[in-house]
Design an enzyme around this catalytic site. Structure first.
Site, mmCIF file in Angstrom:
data_model
loop_
_atom_site.group_PDB
_atom_site.id
_atom_site.type_symbol
_atom_site.label_atom_id
_atom_site.label_comp_id
_atom_site.label_asym_id
_atom_site.label_seq_id
_atom_site.Cartn_x
_atom_site.Cartn_y
_atom_site.Cartn_z
ATOM 1 C CG HIS A 97 -1.638 1.290 1.431
ATOM 2 N ND1 HIS A 97 -2.598 1.775 0.567
ATOM 3 C CD2 HIS A 97 -1.512 2.222 2.414
ATOM 4 C CE1 HIS A 97 -3.031 2.945 1.012
ATOM 5 N NE2 HIS A 97 -2.391 3.235 2.128
ATOM 6 C CG ASP A 134 -1.200 1.895 -5.020
ATOM 7 O OD1 ASP A 134 -0.974 2.020 -6.245
ATOM 8 O OD2 ASP A 134 -2.323 2.103 -4.513
#
Length: 105
Positions: free
Chosen positions: A77, A80
């Site tokens: 995450h 990203d």
């Protein structure tokens, strides 16, 4: 090792999030035609992105040198988030120059 990965992930998210907040200010400055201030803010945001990228790179280099890390959804995450905010920085950077040119016409 999982705690270490979580700490690195949170550092990436923290610095990337700081950059995003500054980028939102850049958009406000573009709208107000304060291009010099927008450019200064972009430099500030870039410093935050570099800090986030450094944390990510150190972890990836460690993995490449043989230090195994278990998969971390939080780290994925964080990567990203960093990639998205880097793209936002690129767009904001381009918008400053484009809008500045358009307002001079």
């Amino acid at each position: 090792m999982n705690d270490e990965m979580n700490q690195v992930a949170m550092q990436i998210i923290l610095h990337a999030g700081n950059a995003r907040q500054v980028i939102f200010e850049v958009f406000d400055e573009i709208g107000d035609e304060h291009f010099d201030h927008a450019k200064e803010l972009l430099k500030e945001a870039k410093k935050e992105i570099v800090l986030a990228h450094k944390a990510q790179t150190e972890t990836i280099q460690a993995e490449a040198s043989g230090i195994h890390h278990d998969f971390s959804l939080l780290f994925a995450h964080a990567q990203d988030t960093l990639m998205t905010i880097s793209s936002e920085w690129n767009i904001a950077n381009k918008m400053v120059s484009l809008v500045e040119k358009l307002t001079k016409k």
